[in-house]
Write a protein that holds these residues in place. Structure first.
Motif, PDB file in Angstrom:
ATOM      1  N   TRP A  53       9.849   3.465  -2.031  1.00  9.68           N
ATOM      2  CA  TRP A  53       9.564   4.088  -0.738  1.00  9.68           C
ATOM      3  C   TRP A  53      10.159   3.311   0.429  1.00  9.68           C
ATOM      4  CZ3 TRP A  53       7.193   0.425   2.028  1.00  9.68           C
ATOM      5  CH2 TRP A  53       6.402  -0.520   1.367  1.00  9.68           C
TER       6      TRP A  53
ATOM      7  N   GLU B  36      13.003   1.877   2.621  1.00 14.36           N
ATOM      8  CA  GLU B  36      14.416   2.157   2.878  1.00 14.36           C
ATOM      9  C   GLU B  36      15.170   0.977   3.490  1.00 14.36           C
ATOM     10  OE1 GLU B  36      14.591   5.633   5.299  1.00 14.36           O
ATOM     11  OE2 GLU B  36      13.785   6.969   3.744  1.00 14.36           O
TER      12      GLU B  36
ATOM     13  N   THR C   7       7.071   3.472   6.573  1.00 15.48           N
ATOM     14  CA  THR C   7       7.087   4.574   7.527  1.00 15.48           C
ATOM     15  C   THR C   7       6.168   5.693   7.037  1.00 15.48           C
ATOM     16  OG1 THR C   7       9.014   5.527   6.409  1.00 15.48           O
ATOM     17  CG2 THR C   7       9.434   4.080   8.288  1.00 15.48           C
TER      18      THR C   7
ATOM     19  N   SER D 200       5.206   9.369   6.050  1.00 14.77           N
ATOM     20  CA  SER D 200       5.891  10.522   5.487  1.00 14.77           C
ATOM     21  C   SER D 200       4.864  11.569   5.092  1.00 14.77           C
ATOM     22  CB  SER D 200       6.751  10.133   4.278  1.00 14.77           C
ATOM     23  OG  SER D 200       5.934   9.674   3.217  1.00 14.77           O
TER      24      SER D 200
ATOM     25  N   THR E  96       4.270  14.666   2.333  1.00 14.60           N
ATOM     26  CA  THR E  96       4.703  15.330   1.107  1.00 14.60           C
ATOM     27  C   THR E  96       4.106  16.728   1.063  1.00 14.60           C
ATOM     28  OG1 THR E  96       4.790  13.233  -0.098  1.00 14.60           O
ATOM     29  CG2 THR E  96       4.675  15.248  -1.413  1.00 14.60           C
TER      30      THR E  96
ATOM     31  N   ASN F 116       1.491   9.864   3.647  1.00 15.97           N
ATOM     32  CA  ASN F 116       1.736   8.563   3.024  1.00 15.97           C
ATOM     33  C   ASN F 116       2.272   7.577   4.051  1.00 15.97           C
ATOM     34  OD1 ASN F 116       1.621  10.076   0.354  1.00 15.97           O
ATOM     35  ND2 ASN F 116       3.500  10.911   1.222  1.00 15.97           N
ATOM     36  N   ARG F 117       2.018   6.331   3.772  1.00  9.90           N
ATOM     37  CA  ARG F 117       2.668   5.246   4.514  1.00  9.90           C
ATOM     38  C   ARG F 117       2.845   4.094   3.538  1.00  9.90           C
ATOM     39  NH1 ARG F 117       1.282   0.610   7.268  1.00  9.90           N
ATOM     40  NH2 ARG F 117       2.803  -0.001   8.873  1.00  9.90           N
TER      41      ARG F 117
ATOM     42  N   THR G 297      -1.452   6.410   0.227  1.00  9.17           N
ATOM     43  CA  THR G 297      -1.672   7.784   0.648  1.00  9.17           C
ATOM     44  C   THR G 297      -2.998   7.817   1.384  1.00  9.17           C
ATOM     45  OG1 THR G 297      -0.402   8.656  -1.202  1.00  9.17           O
ATOM     46  CG2 THR G 297      -1.941  10.162  -0.156  1.00  9.17           C
TER      47      THR G 297
ATOM     48  N   ASN H 154       8.837  17.584  13.316  1.00  9.52           N
ATOM     49  CA  ASN H 154       8.703  16.176  12.942  1.00  9.52           C
ATOM     50  C   ASN H 154       7.296  15.947  12.402  1.00  9.52           C
ATOM     51  OD1 ASN H 154       8.958  13.395  12.632  1.00  9.52           O
ATOM     52  ND2 ASN H 154       8.604  12.964  14.808  1.00  9.52           N
TER      53      ASN H 154
ATOM     54  N   ALA I 134       5.973  13.862  10.330  1.00  9.82           N
ATOM     55  CA  ALA I 134       5.512  12.475  10.297  1.00  9.82           C
ATOM     56  C   ALA I 134       5.132  11.964  11.670  1.00  9.82           C
ATOM     57  CB  ALA I 134       6.590  11.590   9.677  1.00  9.82           C
TER      58      ALA I 134
END
Length: 815
Positions: free
Chosen positions: A478, A480, A520, A522, A524, A536-537, A541, A580, A582
């Motif tokens: 997860w 990046e 970050t 996100s 799902t 999630n971060r 979750t 957006n 997130a």
């Protein structure tokens, strides 16, 4: 020589530090200090360190301390199965009672908990049990319960399953003490297995499905001794095990978590990657069918059931710890970091809620959406009847004993040795590891972190002398943009690999490495689960923060059973920014030290502020089960509110698969009625009966582009049934069925039924409807039957199959 090494260290301080990004730690090279796979087995890129090499710290050590102080540490007081007097695991001839899986399950976690915490009481008791087990070995090599050897549960063939589990605490004891008796004991026992006729070796039931546990111990002993006959036994073990290569032989929740890895284990011997791919395929299939939910697992509240795929379907506590061990094993075998990611996902999000925060009680089933934990029967929404949700240290026989190995094994796999005499950070948590590297120098690495609640991991190196070795760091999937620094200097990351960063350099006393894993937010979307979403971060979750009211119910004053009820609303749809999603959340970090028990509502170290709207129609079922989610986006007129989300592992009551608010033409109105439940006499996991109420009418009875339900073709001339259940009684006087018919020219197709009828449940028994208008079986249209009105919560179609199977596209039941 010392001058040259010191000069090299000075040069390192001024040179640009660098790390290689790789897909896996190396399989080539050796590790001269720790026992990995011997040839001809495939070299494993990550090698487990002996128990005690890794010492958990901080909140992770506290989980072990709570385990010791909680029900797992007192099962000899709580559980009738763990009383030594008269126990079949303690008698020289294996006579006595309670000789099945409970004691081995318990000792697997109990011994390791005692050793890792240094608890003298636990170690003394565990060693007493293990000494009795060693003394129980018979002349033929068998050990333990005589009833297992005689096959009292397995139709007269030896039941090896309980012994598979008992070998694990014996292995841990060998790692801790070097007790040579254990190697001789295991060799004698495996010789006994070699003597069994093939038809009596792992023929059926648990030992057949779970033969991968036996295989792991065979390989372990081979790696310790190098005796080649053990590889012959491993081959036979695989051949006699259940077929996890081309099939999923059992849909039992724990069997899946524990057994899907068996082909990947055997891959170490064959070196044929198709065996590894088979295990991956099974896991992907399970997650694809039943795991379209947050938390890393799948819904199988005893067994995975066709059509029961929503976020209120639960997972047995045993399955959490068994999957964590499977993932730890597969990380070692493959070097693929995705398995470590998956272990953390379950360990941090799903596993903690299986027990009370003080680890003094557990429940059988934990679900992503679960808003009441009481003793009421939740079937048929879950498969088992009775109390499955309340916390109680006296209940849930298998999980009660097995759960204790989850946190100790997780701690033992935080760090592992690598080829080339290096070391790897595999799972992240506060800890200290002492391990030999390079030519044998013992280094100590202290890991300080608040992970998974924090993004930064600090490693402090302690070494008696400068030493050159590779330090491998897992980079979660997860993350990046990882960043690494050494002694305050940035490390350049080179290469295109994913999953691991290898820092190979000369390390000196006091070196400090920092890993930053920016997390970050996100969102799902679970498109296969009515477009619900989870938030999630990083590895976490998030679940809705629901107020909890705890009520003692059952148990004893010292070890109470407990129910949990919601004190705040839970039926929210998330309001998301479509452009957006997130960006719809605000992270809030508590400015206090991380609690020793962070997996609790009141100590959750993080929260996400969000916006939601209540859905008044989303309610509990009559038995307290959370209502099933309906299709998103959802239309609601309720006002927008601020809601808080906390890490899923901190929430015992939870909504973590959320509906999404919408007000456009695509938005759906949430039905006041709970969605009905569909059951069938026989159903395929790939062809669930729920398609008969999806509202999609076929073009004709042979339409292959429209989903349909069918009973297996091989069950010709059988009586089958399809049942629908409602939470509230309905008055019914008519039903319509659109039958499938592939035509007589299709040899393997479905046909119209030979006969069919409608029956209804009167509260005590099934009864034929009366006054029916007749049961026609039409092609290319609905077959309609009217009858005298009935009021019921359950209706069935009973079908007599003809040559070939019988299929249904759509079943309408007007009010």
């Amino acid at each position: 020589m010392k001058v040259l090494i010191g000069f090299a260290c000075v040069l390192c301080a001024f040179a640009q530090e660098s790390a290689r990004l790789v897909d896996s730690p190396p399989r080539t090279g050796v590790n001269g200090h720790y026992t990995g796979n011997r040839a001809p087995l495939l070299a494993n890129p990550l090698i487990k360190l002996p128990i005690g090499a890794v010492k958990p710290a901080g909140y992770l050590r506290h989980q072990l301390e709570l385990t010791a102080a909680g029900f797992s540490g007192h099962l000899s007081e709580i559980s009738e199965f763990c009383k030594m007097e008269g126990n079949a695991w303690t008698t020289p001839d294996g006579s006595g009672h309670w000789g099945w899986e409970e004691v081995p399950y318990w000792l697997r976690g109990y011994y390791n908990t005692g050793y890792l915490t240094g608890d003298k009481r636990i170690l003394a008791e565990a060693n007493m049990w293990l000494d009795r087990v060693l003394a129980s070995q018979q002349a033929n090599g068998y050990f333990g319960s005589r009833s297992n050897m005689l096959g009292e549960r397995t139709r007269g063939v030896p039941d090896l399953w309980p012994n598979m589990v008992m070998l694990f605490p014996l292995r841990s004891r060998y790692e801790a003490t070097g007790d040579k008796r254990i190697l001789d004991f295991m060799k004698k026992y495996f010789r006994y297995q070699m003597s069994l006729p093939l038809d009596k070796y792992l023929p059926a039931s648990w030992q057949h499905w779970r033969a991968g546990d036996n295989l792991d111990s065979i390989y372990w002993l081979y790696n310790q001794t190098g005796e080649s006959w053990l590889l012959d036994l491993a081959r036979v073990n695989h051949e006699r095990a259940a077929n996890w290569i081309s099939d999923i032989p059992t849909w039992h929740v724990v069997n899946i978590a524990e057994c899907f890895r068996e082909p990947a284990q055997y891959y170490q011997q064959t070196k044929d990657v198709r065996y590894l791919r088979a295990s991956e395929r099974v896991w992907d299939t399970i997650r694809g069918l039943y795991g379209q939910v947050p938390g890393g697992m799948y819904g199988a509240d005893e067994n995975a059931r066709p059509g029961f795929t929503g976020p209120r379907q639960a997972t047995e506590t045993c399955a959490f710890v068994e999957f964590m061990f499977s993932g730890e094993m597969l990380t070692s075998i493959t070097g693929d970091s995705k398995w470590a990611d998956r272990v953390e996902e379950v360990a941090f999000n799903s596993f903690p809620a299986s027990m009370t925060a003080d680890l003094k009680g557990l429940h059988y089933l934990t679900a992503p959406n679960q808003v009441r934990l009481d003793r009421a029967d939740k079937s048929p929404m879950i498969q088992n009847g009775g109390d499955m949700f309340s916390y109680n240290p006296y209940q849930y026989r298998c999980c009660q004993h097995n759960v204790a190995f989850g946190w100790p094994y997780f701690a033992e796999h935080l760090w592992m040795a690598t080829r080339g005499n290096g070391i790897a950070a595999v799972l992240y948590a506060p800890s200290e590891v002492t391990a030999k590297v390079a030519g044998g120098t013992a280094v100590r690495i202290t890991e300080t972190t608040g992970y998974p609640f924090d993004e930064v991991v600090h490693l402090a190196i302690s070494t008696p002398q400068p030493v050159h070795f590779p330090l491998t760091l897992r980079i979660p999937g997860w993350c990046e943009k990882p960043a690494i620094s050494i002694n305050g200097n940035a490390v350049a990351l080179h290469g295109s690999g994913k999953g691991w960063a290898v820092v190979e350099r000369t390390w000196a006393e006091g070196d400090k490495l920092t890993i930053r894993l920016p997390a970050t937010i996100s969102v799902t979307q679970w498109t296969k689960n009515r477009n619900t979403v989870s938030v999630n971060r990083g590895p976490l979750t998030y679940s809705l923060r629901i107020g909890e009211r705890w009520v003692n119910q059952g148990g004893t004053e010292k070890w109470p059973g407990r129910e949990v009820y919601a004190t705040t609303p839970w039926n929210y749809a998330l309001v998301l920014d479509k452009a957006n999603p997130a960006g719809s959340f605000e992270l809030v970090k508590k400015r206090v030290p991380l609690a020793l028990q962070p997996f609790a509502l009141e100590t959750a170290p993080l929260l996400l502020r969000a916006k939601g709207r209540r859905i008044p129609q989303w309610k509990e079922e009559r038995n307290g089960m959370v209502g099933e989610v309906q299709m998103s986006p959802v239309r609601t007129s309720q006002p927008e509110e601020r809601i808080d989300l906390i890490p899923m592992g901190c929430a015992r009551l939870r909504i973590s698969a959320f509906p999404v608010f919408g007000d456009g033409p695509e938005a759906h109105t949430w039905s006041e009625r709970q969605p009905p439940i569909l059951l069938a006499s026989n159903a395929s996991h790939y062809n669930p009966p729920t398609v008969v109420i999806d509202g999609v009418t076929p073009r004709n009875s042979a339409d292959r582009n429209t989903p349909r339900f069918s009973w297996p073709v091989e069950r010709q001339s059988a009586t089958e049934w399809l049942e629908i259940q409602w939470s509230e009684p309905r008055r019914i006087a008519r039903t319509e069925v659109y039958w499938a018919d592939d035509g007589s020219e299709q040899r393997s197709g479905v046909r119209l039924p030979a006969a069919w009828k409608v029956v209804w449940w009167d509260g005590a028994a099934w009864r034929d409807v009366s006054g029916s208008s007749g049961y026609e079986s039409r092609v290319d249209g609905f077959s309609v039957v009217s009858f005298s009105p009935v009021e019921t919560t359950r209706l069935r179609l009973e079908v007599k199959t003809a040559a070939g199977g019988v299929g249904i596209y759509e079943w309408r039941i007007p009010d």
